[in-house]
Design an enzyme around this catalytic site. Structure first.
Site: not given
Length: 381
Positions: A225, A175, A235, A219, A216, A212
């Site tokens: 990360h 993804g 980060d 984000h 995602e 996942t």
């Protein structure tokens, strides 16, 4: 000869496994830059907002399928929403396994995700948009799945909805996601391969527990990360230890990197789903700030008319709220319906003089109560 064949098969298996790309967001960003589609003018705002409680995030899931297998079930989609709600409210069972060293920085984001019950035109919907495509697989970290002319499906208003595209991704990509304000509105959202969306206990994949999606969406709400800058701690969160490289598999604790113990169980690292368990306090604050600074339309846009708050009509009093056992409604002779955030009908009843309902059997979470065409939200502890 037999030993040679076994060794060859082992190498092929390990090579195939190692090529699985846990997250392609970084590659996607580089692809945007190469195509001139990356917004370099984005200014990261450092304003911190006071936390005011849980925020309700409306979600539409676009399922693009070429085969029956790719047309995943409603149950899989519900399991992904449930996983998000657990992980973003520090309700996931894996938290008990977080090492004592990191217990004090476990973050509660306070986001409730729900499948929208109205589309952009105000018509009833399930929040699941199933679209057949002639495309067997979409190239990882491209945007074809977001464009109807390329066999995909166009986004619903991305200022109002968190758009998630579920499709067959080629190139062993699990993804990728867009971070705030880096792309045009029509490309904004999250993309996940259908095999790794939601909980699938029948799968032997180490990525079968919906993490996942958790990663995602992180984000999407501006998380990096933790290993992006190596030991430079790039980060933006000082409570995520510097990590020199991604962590794969399910490593034992402790693992040392950059002269500190790795927080390998962080949702933004690359470990197997079963070994991911936490966001930090800083990451939670960063996501709250991203919501309020960059994505405020998800929770308060007057143009959307889909936010959970817009369903609420105050004339009927419901108490206590939050509730543990008995939910009382200041109304009699009323027809009531309780739905979860996925729109599933859980309880239908008619109350007479006894206006308290036993909701002790409901799991902890946010629910929608309909009383004589009035719709209210309540929280079950």
């Amino acid at each position: 000869m037999r030993l040679y064949i076994l060794l060859l098969l082992s190498i092929v298996f390990l090579t195939s496994f190692s090529q699985t790309k846990r997250c392609s967001t970084d590659e996607y960003l580089e692809s945007l830059k190469s195509k001139g589609l990356y917004n370099y003018n984005t200014q990261r705002i450092s304003v911190n907002h006071s936390y005011t409680g849980n925020y309700n995030i409306p979600v539409v899931v676009h399922v693009l399928y070429n085969t029956d297998e790719q047309n995943i079930s409603d149950a899989r989609i519900y399991s992904q929403i449930e996983t998000l709600n657990n992980d973003y409210n520090a309700l996931n069972t894996e938290l008990v396994e977080v090492p004592e060293e990191f217990q004090s920085v476990i973050g509660n984001v306070g986001f409730n995700f729900f499948l929208v019950q109205e589309d952009m035109n105000g018509s009833p919907c399930s929040g699941i948009n199933r679209v057949y495509t002639e495309v067997d697989s979409f190239l990882g970290f491209t945007d074809d799945m977001k464009k109807s002319e390329n066999g995909g499906v166009d986004a619903w208003n991305t200022e109002c909805f968190l758009n998630i595209w579920v499709c067959n991704l080629s190139g062993n990509t699990l993804g990728f996601a867009t971070m705030p304000d880096i792309v045009t509105d029509d490309l904004d959202g999250v993309v996940i391969d259908y095999e790794f969306f939601g909980v699938d206990l029948s799968s032997s994949s180490p990525y079968n527990l919906g993490k996942t999606g958790t990663h995602e969406v992180g984000h999407y709400f501006d998380l990096e990360h933790p290993f992006s800058g190596g030991c430079s701690d790039w980060d933006g969160c000082d409570d995520t230890p510097s990590t020199s490289s991604p962590t794969y598999g399910c490593p034992s604790y402790p693992q040392l990197s950059c002269q500190t113990n790795n927080m390998s169980m962080n949702f933004m690292d690359y470990t197997d789903d079963a070994c991911m368990s936490m966001f930090t306090t800083c990451q939670a604050q960063r996501m709250q700030d991203a919501l309020l600074n960059y994505r405020p339309g998800l929770i308060n846009s007057s143009d959307c008319a889909i936010s959970l708050e817009n369903y609420i009509k105050p004339p009927i009093l419901v108490y206590p709220n939050p509730v543990k056992n008995l939910l009382c409604i200041e109304n009699t002779n009323s027809y009531i319906i309780i739905n979860d955030l996925y729109g599933r009908e859980l309880l239908v009843n008619y109350i007479y003089d006894n206006n308290c309902l036993d909701v002790s059997g409901l799991a902890a979470g946010t629910y929608i109560l309909s009383v004589d065409h009035n719709t209210l939200q309540f929280i079950k502890n």
